[in-house]
Design a protein around this motif. Structure first.
Motif, PDB file in Angstrom:
ATOM      1  N   VAL A 347       4.352  -6.696  10.014  1.00 53.49           N
ATOM      2  CA  VAL A 347       5.553  -7.230  10.658  1.00 53.49           C
ATOM      3  C   VAL A 347       6.126  -8.388   9.858  1.00 53.49           C
ATOM      4  O   VAL A 347       5.404  -9.146   9.200  1.00 53.49           O
ATOM      5  N   ASP A 348       7.452  -8.498   9.909  1.00 47.85           N
ATOM      6  CA  ASP A 348       8.171  -9.616   9.270  1.00 47.85           C
ATOM      7  C   ASP A 348       7.840  -9.744   7.785  1.00 47.85           C
ATOM      8  O   ASP A 348       7.753 -10.852   7.241  1.00 47.85           O
ATOM      9  N   GLY A 349       7.626  -8.612   7.129  1.00 49.15           N
ATOM     10  CA  GLY A 349       7.448  -8.636   5.682  1.00 49.15           C
ATOM     11  C   GLY A 349       6.096  -9.072   5.189  1.00 49.15           C
ATOM     12  O   GLY A 349       5.969  -9.497   4.022  1.00 49.15           O
ATOM     13  N   LEU A 350       5.056  -8.990   6.019  1.00 49.81           N
ATOM     14  CA  LEU A 350       3.717  -9.339   5.534  1.00 49.81           C
ATOM     15  C   LEU A 350       3.365  -8.468   4.333  1.00 49.81           C
ATOM     16  O   LEU A 350       3.573  -7.254   4.358  1.00 49.81           O
ATOM     17  N   PRO A 351       2.817  -9.052   3.270  1.00 50.37           N
ATOM     18  CA  PRO A 351       2.501  -8.259   2.073  1.00 50.37           C
ATOM     19  C   PRO A 351       1.280  -7.376   2.297  1.00 50.37           C
ATOM     20  O   PRO A 351       0.353  -7.744   3.017  1.00 50.37           O
ATOM     21  N   TYR A 352       1.292  -6.212   1.672  1.00 53.90           N
ATOM     22  CA  TYR A 352       0.145  -5.315   1.806  1.00 53.90           C
ATOM     23  C   TYR A 352      -0.057  -4.487   0.546  1.00 53.90           C
ATOM     24  O   TYR A 352       0.852  -4.330  -0.276  1.00 53.90           O
ATOM     25  N   SER A 353      -1.282  -3.984   0.442  1.00 54.20           N
ATOM     26  CA  SER A 353      -1.633  -3.009  -0.595  1.00 54.20           C
ATOM     27  C   SER A 353      -2.329  -1.836   0.081  1.00 54.20           C
ATOM     28  O   SER A 353      -3.222  -2.023   0.903  1.00 54.20           O
ATOM     29  N   TYR A 354      -1.902  -0.636  -0.276  1.00 53.86           N
ATOM     30  CA  TYR A 354      -2.449   0.598   0.272  1.00 53.86           C
ATOM     31  C   TYR A 354      -2.738   1.512  -0.915  1.00 53.86           C
ATOM     32  O   TYR A 354      -1.886   1.679  -1.794  1.00 53.86           O
ATOM     33  N   TRP A 355      -3.919   2.089  -0.940  1.00 55.71           N
ATOM     34  CA  TRP A 355      -4.303   2.907  -2.094  1.00 55.71           C
ATOM     35  C   TRP A 355      -5.060   4.144  -1.635  1.00 55.71           C
ATOM     36  O   TRP A 355      -5.400   4.293  -0.459  1.00 55.71           O
ATOM     37  N   PHE A 356      -5.340   5.055  -2.583  1.00 57.16           N
ATOM     38  CA  PHE A 356      -6.054   6.295  -2.299  1.00 57.16           C
ATOM     39  C   PHE A 356      -7.406   6.302  -3.006  1.00 57.16           C
ATOM     40  O   PHE A 356      -7.543   5.744  -4.110  1.00 57.16           O
ATOM     41  N   VAL A 357      -8.379   6.961  -2.386  1.00 51.06           N
ATOM     42  CA  VAL A 357      -9.702   7.165  -2.988  1.00 51.06           C
ATOM     43  C   VAL A 357      -9.945   8.672  -3.051  1.00 51.06           C
ATOM     44  O   VAL A 357      -9.860   9.366  -2.039  1.00 51.06           O
TER      45      VAL A 357
END
Length: 413
Positions: A347-357
């Motif tokens: 929410v509200d532009g919180l930074p994130y990283s999403y990746w694949f295994v």
């Protein structure tokens, strides 16, 4: 030179209870639960988080689980795993196959939960080596698209600390041990569209007295294939799938209506809007040509947002993964057409990283046709297949990716 965070990650995961985690994974796989019905799964995850020392709450967003571990000053890092299974009849033949008829962990969420539990236990056991706050989230209903938003609406960030960064991952086909990072757009948006074609029903022996909505729907299904091929530029990636056609009750009855269900995958809002406009135009045109007694109903339904990694955050996590697993293990496959609701936690532009295994068993991968990773990945069972069976050897891999990703943000002693 290995960074302090990478050294700590390797140390905390050097002696993982792999056998116990694999048993946990197999138990979850045997007992899959559909969206918002993840009651047993939530209890199992909450019990492990509590035993590791986390303050644990259940029932967030109906069936979600949150584990909180405060460990001094430092950033707050959220790690997320989705928990729901799919309405798929399993055909893997595994000794730990689903015991629930018509329900299967065909997307690997059982592995995600195992990874989260293992990471929570490793980080809690090694809390002398880092400081900050951990927020472990077992999210319901990813497959139906509402779970992340439900947890936020239920006060996730009012009842628990607001995170500084969010981390998530997903199992996919590919040779065991690969980690796919994309800084920026990694997963597409999805939109469901329903079309109801209105005809005039009657006896199958007298079609001249009817307006057959089945024939009109068939023409429309064919016409819709030109939305992507003829209305979008080749550089504008999109997919239009007709996933369901429903009409009629008997072979000798021409029905009054036919229903078509579509799924769109897009990588920009403007492309999605143009596709919906084209669908409405084509539906109206086919119904007009057929002489339908009224215009079709076109309803835009459920949506998933795009998943767009914060580039700086993703570079930071990818760098940690290269240190822990080696540079060759990390690669950039480009954006996927699949979709996720993970970004609704941001929410509200919180930074994130999403990746694949990647997780295909070696024997299956080696036997797959094709000369490159992409071609082989298309030949082995994938997510949502009744044959999808990730290699349990990825259990320690997924634990280490979460641990090293978290430690790249937490304050390391």
């Amino acid at each position: 030179m290995t960074s302090p965070a990478a050294r700590v990650a390797l140390d905390l995961t050097s002696d993982l209870p792999v056998a116990g985690l694999e048993d946990f994974y197999r138990d979850l796989h045997r007992h899959p639960e559909l969206s918002y019905r993840e009651h047993r799964t939530a209890v199992r995850l909450a019990a492990r988080l509590s035993a590791a020392g986390f303050e644990t709450a259940e029932g967030i967003g109906r069936t979600g689980v949150v584990g909180l571990l405060r460990n001094g000053e430092g950033p707050t890092v959220l790690l997320r795993a989705d928990m729901d299974a799919l309405p798929v009849e399993e055909r893997t033949g595994l000794p730990y196959a689903s015991t629930v008829p018509g329900v299967m962990h065909a997307c690997g969420h059982d592995l995600h939960i195992t990874w989260l539990a293992g990471a929570a236990e490793a980080l809690a056991a090694g809390r002398d080596a880092w400081s900050g706050t951990l927020l472990m989230v077992g999210q319901p209903a990813e497959e139906s698209g509402g779970g992340a938003a439900a947890m936020v609406a239920d006060g996730l960030y009012d009842r628990f600390p607001r995170p500084d960064v969010l981390l998530g991952q997903h199992v996919v086909p590919g040779p065991v041990g690969g980690i796919a990072h994309v800084p920026g757009l990694i997963m597409s948006a999805t939109t469901d569209v329903e079309i109801v074609v209105h005809g005039r029903g009657g006896h199958g022996s007298r079609p001249e007295t009817t307006v057959d909505p089945v024939v009109t729907a068939a023409f429309l299904v064919t016409r819709l294939q030109t939305v992507v091929s003829r209305e979008l530029a080749p550089r504008e990636q999109a997919v239009l799938t007709v996933g369901r056609i429903e009409a009629g009750t008997a072979a000798n009855v021409i029905p009054a209506t036919a229903r078509i269900s579509l799924n769109l995958r897009t990588q920009s809002g403007s492309v999605r809007d143009r596709m919906v406009t084209a669908i409405r135009r084509m539906a109206a045109g086919e119904c007009l040509a057929a002489g339908c007694p009224r215009e079709p109903e076109v309803t835009v339904g459920g949506t998933f947002p795009m998943t767009v990694n914060d580039a700086g955050t993703d570079h930071r996590v990818a760098a940690a993964h290269r240190e822990v697993f080696g540079a060759d293990a990390v690669f950039d496959p480009g954006p996927a057409m699949g979709s996720e609701d993970f970004s609704r936690l941001a929410v509200d532009g919180l930074p994130y990283s999403y990746w694949f295994v990647t997780s295909t068993p070696p024997a299956l991968w080696d036997a797959a046709p094709g000369d490159d990773v992409l071609r082989r990945s298309e030949s082995v069972p994938s997510n949502h297949s009744p044959l999808f069976a990730p290699d349990p050897a990825t259990v320690p891999t997924g634990v280490r990716t979460l641990v090293s990703g978290a430690l790249s943000f937490l304050s390391v002693a």
